[in-house]
Design a protein around this motif. Structure first.
Motif, PDB file in Angstrom:
ATOM      1  N   ARG A  29       8.543  -6.673   5.658  1.00 25.66           N
ATOM      2  CA  ARG A  29       8.725  -8.073   5.267  1.00 25.66           C
ATOM      3  C   ARG A  29       7.397  -8.803   5.097  1.00 25.66           C
ATOM      4  O   ARG A  29       7.226  -9.622   4.206  1.00 25.66           O
ATOM      5  CB  ARG A  29       9.566  -8.811   6.304  1.00 25.66           C
ATOM      6  CG  ARG A  29      11.054  -8.763   6.003  1.00 25.66           C
ATOM      7  CD  ARG A  29      11.854  -9.273   7.165  1.00 25.66           C
ATOM      8  NE  ARG A  29      11.617  -8.466   8.359  1.00 25.66           N
ATOM      9  CZ  ARG A  29      12.253  -8.644   9.518  1.00 25.66           C
ATOM     10  NH1 ARG A  29      13.130  -9.600   9.637  1.00 25.66           N
ATOM     11  NH2 ARG A  29      12.017  -7.866  10.544  1.00 25.66           N
ATOM     12  N   ALA A  30       6.429  -8.509   5.969  1.00 26.59           N
ATOM     13  CA  ALA A  30       5.135  -9.199   5.896  1.00 26.59           C
ATOM     14  C   ALA A  30       4.373  -8.813   4.626  1.00 26.59           C
ATOM     15  O   ALA A  30       3.489  -9.535   4.184  1.00 26.59           O
ATOM     16  CB  ALA A  30       4.300  -8.886   7.137  1.00 26.59           C
ATOM     17  N   LEU A  31       4.747  -7.671   4.040  1.00 25.55           N
ATOM     18  CA  LEU A  31       4.109  -7.250   2.789  1.00 25.55           C
ATOM     19  C   LEU A  31       4.779  -7.898   1.576  1.00 25.55           C
ATOM     20  O   LEU A  31       4.114  -8.384   0.665  1.00 25.55           O
ATOM     21  CB  LEU A  31       4.174  -5.723   2.664  1.00 25.55           C
ATOM     22  CG  LEU A  31       3.713  -5.118   1.331  1.00 25.55           C
ATOM     23  CD1 LEU A  31       2.226  -5.388   1.086  1.00 25.55           C
ATOM     24  CD2 LEU A  31       3.990  -3.614   1.297  1.00 25.55           C
ATOM     25  N   LYS A  79      -2.697 -10.573  -2.752  1.00 29.33           N
ATOM     26  CA  LYS A  79      -3.083 -11.386  -1.585  1.00 29.33           C
ATOM     27  C   LYS A  79      -2.527 -10.749  -0.299  1.00 29.33           C
ATOM     28  O   LYS A  79      -3.227 -10.643   0.720  1.00 29.33           O
ATOM     29  CB  LYS A  79      -2.521 -12.802  -1.771  1.00 29.33           C
ATOM     30  CG  LYS A  79      -2.894 -13.755  -0.654  1.00 29.33           C
ATOM     31  CD  LYS A  79      -2.303 -15.144  -0.912  1.00 29.33           C
ATOM     32  CE  LYS A  79      -2.358 -15.954   0.367  1.00 29.33           C
ATOM     33  NZ  LYS A  79      -1.309 -16.961   0.427  1.00 29.33           N
ATOM     34  N   ALA A  80      -1.260 -10.317  -0.352  1.00 32.20           N
ATOM     35  CA  ALA A  80      -0.641  -9.687   0.819  1.00 32.20           C
ATOM     36  C   ALA A  80      -1.355  -8.380   1.158  1.00 32.20           C
ATOM     37  O   ALA A  80      -1.721  -8.132   2.308  1.00 32.20           O
ATOM     38  CB  ALA A  80       0.845  -9.431   0.548  1.00 32.20           C
ATOM     39  N   VAL A  81      -1.568  -7.540   0.150  1.00 29.07           N
ATOM     40  CA  VAL A  81      -2.193  -6.229   0.355  1.00 29.07           C
ATOM     41  C   VAL A  81      -3.581  -6.394   0.979  1.00 29.07           C
ATOM     42  O   VAL A  81      -3.923  -5.724   1.955  1.00 29.07           O
ATOM     43  CB  VAL A  81      -2.278  -5.453  -0.989  1.00 29.07           C
ATOM     44  CG1 VAL A  81      -3.248  -4.278  -0.893  1.00 29.07           C
ATOM     45  CG2 VAL A  81      -0.888  -4.954  -1.404  1.00 29.07           C
ATOM     46  N   TYR A 100       7.477 -11.029  12.815  1.00 33.34           N
ATOM     47  CA  TYR A 100       6.357 -11.984  12.823  1.00 33.34           C
ATOM     48  C   TYR A 100       6.034 -12.358  11.379  1.00 33.34           C
ATOM     49  O   TYR A 100       6.195 -11.544  10.479  1.00 33.34           O
ATOM     50  CB  TYR A 100       5.098 -11.348  13.420  1.00 33.34           C
ATOM     51  CG  TYR A 100       5.127 -11.073  14.906  1.00 33.34           C
ATOM     52  CD1 TYR A 100       5.394 -12.095  15.824  1.00 33.34           C
ATOM     53  CD2 TYR A 100       4.847  -9.800  15.403  1.00 33.34           C
ATOM     54  CE1 TYR A 100       5.397 -11.824  17.194  1.00 33.34           C
ATOM     55  CE2 TYR A 100       4.843  -9.533  16.764  1.00 33.34           C
ATOM     56  CZ  TYR A 100       5.123 -10.555  17.661  1.00 33.34           C
ATOM     57  OH  TYR A 100       5.127 -10.300  19.003  1.00 33.34           O
ATOM     58  N   SER A 101       5.525 -13.574  11.176  1.00 32.87           N
ATOM     59  CA  SER A 101       5.013 -13.940   9.850  1.00 32.87           C
ATOM     60  C   SER A 101       3.800 -13.056   9.556  1.00 32.87           C
ATOM     61  O   SER A 101       3.210 -12.472  10.466  1.00 32.87           O
ATOM     62  CB  SER A 101       4.579 -15.405   9.842  1.00 32.87           C
ATOM     63  OG  SER A 101       3.405 -15.552  10.626  1.00 32.87           O
ATOM     64  N   ARG A 102       3.426 -12.989   8.284  1.00 36.26           N
ATOM     65  CA  ARG A 102       2.287 -12.131   7.942  1.00 36.26           C
ATOM     66  C   ARG A 102       1.014 -12.562   8.668  1.00 36.26           C
ATOM     67  O   ARG A 102       0.297 -11.731   9.213  1.00 36.26           O
ATOM     68  CB  ARG A 102       2.048 -12.106   6.436  1.00 36.26           C
ATOM     69  CG  ARG A 102       0.942 -11.117   6.077  1.00 36.26           C
ATOM     70  CD  ARG A 102       0.886 -10.832   4.599  1.00 36.26           C
ATOM     71  NE  ARG A 102       0.352 -11.948   3.856  1.00 36.26           N
ATOM     72  CZ  ARG A 102       0.895 -12.452   2.754  1.00 36.26           C
ATOM     73  NH1 ARG A 102       2.003 -11.957   2.273  1.00 36.26           N
ATOM     74  NH2 ARG A 102       0.345 -13.468   2.138  1.00 36.26           N
ATOM     75  N   ASP A 103       0.751 -13.863   8.702  1.00 38.25           N
ATOM     76  CA  ASP A 103      -0.468 -14.338   9.372  1.00 38.25           C
ATOM     77  C   ASP A 103      -0.478 -13.966  10.851  1.00 38.25           C
ATOM     78  O   ASP A 103      -1.496 -13.533  11.386  1.00 38.25           O
ATOM     79  CB  ASP A 103      -0.612 -15.864   9.221  1.00 38.25           C
ATOM     80  CG  ASP A 103      -0.975 -16.257   7.794  1.00 38.25           C
ATOM     81  OD1 ASP A 103      -1.338 -15.359   7.003  1.00 38.25           O
ATOM     82  OD2 ASP A 103      -0.885 -17.459   7.465  1.00 38.25           O
ATOM     83  N   GLN A 117      -2.959 -11.322  12.663  1.00 39.07           N
ATOM     84  CA  GLN A 117      -3.811 -11.782  13.757  1.00 39.07           C
ATOM     85  C   GLN A 117      -3.640 -10.897  14.988  1.00 39.07           C
ATOM     86  O   GLN A 117      -4.613 -10.482  15.621  1.00 39.07           O
ATOM     87  CB  GLN A 117      -3.487 -13.250  14.093  1.00 39.07           C
ATOM     88  CG  GLN A 117      -4.523 -13.926  14.961  1.00 39.07           C
ATOM     89  CD  GLN A 117      -5.959 -13.693  14.503  1.00 39.07           C
ATOM     90  OE1 GLN A 117      -6.315 -13.906  13.355  1.00 39.07           O
ATOM     91  NE2 GLN A 117      -6.807 -13.199  15.405  1.00 39.07           N
ATOM     92  N   LYS A 118      -2.385 -10.585  15.325  1.00 41.97           N
ATOM     93  CA  LYS A 118      -2.115  -9.740  16.495  1.00 41.97           C
ATOM     94  C   LYS A 118      -2.636  -8.320  16.267  1.00 41.97           C
ATOM     95  O   LYS A 118      -3.165  -7.676  17.176  1.00 41.97           O
ATOM     96  CB  LYS A 118      -0.602  -9.704  16.789  1.00 41.97           C
ATOM     97  CG  LYS A 118      -0.061 -11.014  17.346  1.00 41.97           C
ATOM     98  CD  LYS A 118       1.448 -10.929  17.551  1.00 41.97           C
ATOM     99  CE  LYS A 118       2.041 -12.237  18.036  1.00 41.97           C
ATOM    100  NZ  LYS A 118       1.540 -12.662  19.352  1.00 41.97           N
ATOM    101  N   LEU A 119      -2.486  -7.840  15.038  1.00 45.81           N
ATOM    102  CA  LEU A 119      -2.942  -6.478  14.726  1.00 45.81           C
ATOM    103  C   LEU A 119      -4.449  -6.351  14.907  1.00 45.81           C
ATOM    104  O   LEU A 119      -4.942  -5.340  15.412  1.00 45.81           O
ATOM    105  CB  LEU A 119      -2.541  -6.117  13.288  1.00 45.81           C
ATOM    106  CG  LEU A 119      -2.927  -4.720  12.814  1.00 45.81           C
ATOM    107  CD1 LEU A 119      -2.245  -3.639  13.648  1.00 45.81           C
ATOM    108  CD2 LEU A 119      -2.580  -4.539  11.344  1.00 45.81           C
TER     109      LEU A 119
END
Length: 298
Positions: free
Chosen positions: A264-266, A285-287, A243-246, A250-252
């Motif tokens: 990968r999302a990180l 931003k990712a963290v 999944y993309s990070r966004d 969102q699902k999490l």
């Protein structure tokens, strides 16, 4: 053996677990995503030097902070290498306040009964001894489920717990990772079968045995509630699974008590050609977004 402070941090801390454990087969892809093409290295040694440079840059970044990151999963070679004069796991624990984990599987076997078991891990005891020498807290091992095949899913969970017992006996906390492929046509059914098998095994553990679970974010939010609340489960963490990070974030957020353990999302927006300022800003931003999805639920 067990470090109680680290145990408490992993069990109760606010944050997520960084997965920095791409290994042999997935390293060229990880480097390519990072802006290092395959013609930048001429052999495996050079390739692993480059991936260690990437991981060193991530781990030493001010954005890689124990306030947000509870733990980090390392590839075996990363454990044996150093960052600023300390072995990686020691650097994480001492300089960053991040709990080190080690990926111990040797990759996936071929698809059979709708699943991929782990390849045999013949030298696991020796690896666990070395992990203890490096003050590693826990381990991670991954299998993959592609179809809702009860026999296959049972085999995956049986194998995971058989190895988990060996890991527990070495004084380490195993992260059991039976990934359900996000593209599975019957993902929801896979997750129901998986949950039943996991509960069967968890209920058989002794009260001194504690494990972690790393699972694909489920199709039905909170379907893993019983796993999150199980007394033998230290923590349930989620993989981003492509999944993309966004989308992963969102699902999490829809799943109470589950935190991220993204790879990968990180690291997806990091690039070798970024200045340190750009790199640190992208990582921060990712963290922060993954931390937010792990601790602030809808």
């Amino acid at each position: 053996m067990m470090n109680q402070t680290q145990f408490d941090k992993v069990k109760n801390g606010k944050g997520f677990i960084a997965a920095l454990d791409q290994s042999g087969g997935s390293t060229p892809k990880a480097l390519a995503n990072y802006g290092v093409p395959e013609d930048a290295y001429s052999n495996e040694d050079e390739m692993f030097d480059l991936i260690h440079q990437m991981r060193t840059r991530i781990i030493t970044s001010p954005a890689f902070d124990g306030k947000y990151i509870l733990g980090a999963i390392l590839f075996e070679q990363t454990m044996d290498r150093q960052i600023e004069g300390l072995y990686t796991a020691e650097y994480l624990a001492e300089k960053k306040g991040v709990v080190p984990f080690l990926k111990v599987d040797k990759g996936l076997a071929n698809l059979e009964n709708g699943v991929q078991l782990m390849k045999p891990i013949p030298d696991l005891d020796a690896t666990l001894r070395r992990a203890n020498e490096h003050h590693i807290f826990g381990t991670k091992m991954r299998s993959v489920i592609k179809e809702a095949n009860p026999e296959g899913i049972k085999a995956v969970v049986d194998q995971q717990f058989e190895l988990a017992k060996q890991i527990l006996a070495a004084g380490l906390v195993p992260i059991i990772e039976p990934e359900v492929d996000i593209h599975s046509a019957d993902k929801e059914k896979c997750e129901e079968l998986l949950k039943t098998e996991l509960l069967n095994h968890l209920n058989q553990l002794s009260e001194n045995d504690n494990v972690m679970l790393k699972l694909t974010i489920p199709t039905v939010p909170n379907v893993y509630k019983e796993l999150v609340e199980h007394p033998r489960v230290v923590r349930v963490v989620a993989l981003s699974g492509g999944y993309s990070r966004d989308e992963a974030n969102q699902k999490l957020k829809e799943n109470d008590g589950i935190i991220a353990s993204f790879s990968r999302a990180l690291t997806g927006e990091l690039n070798a050609n970024q200045t340190d300022e750009e790199f640190n800003a992208a990582l921060e931003k990712a963290v922060k977004s993954i931390y937010d999805a792990s601790v602030n639920k809808n």
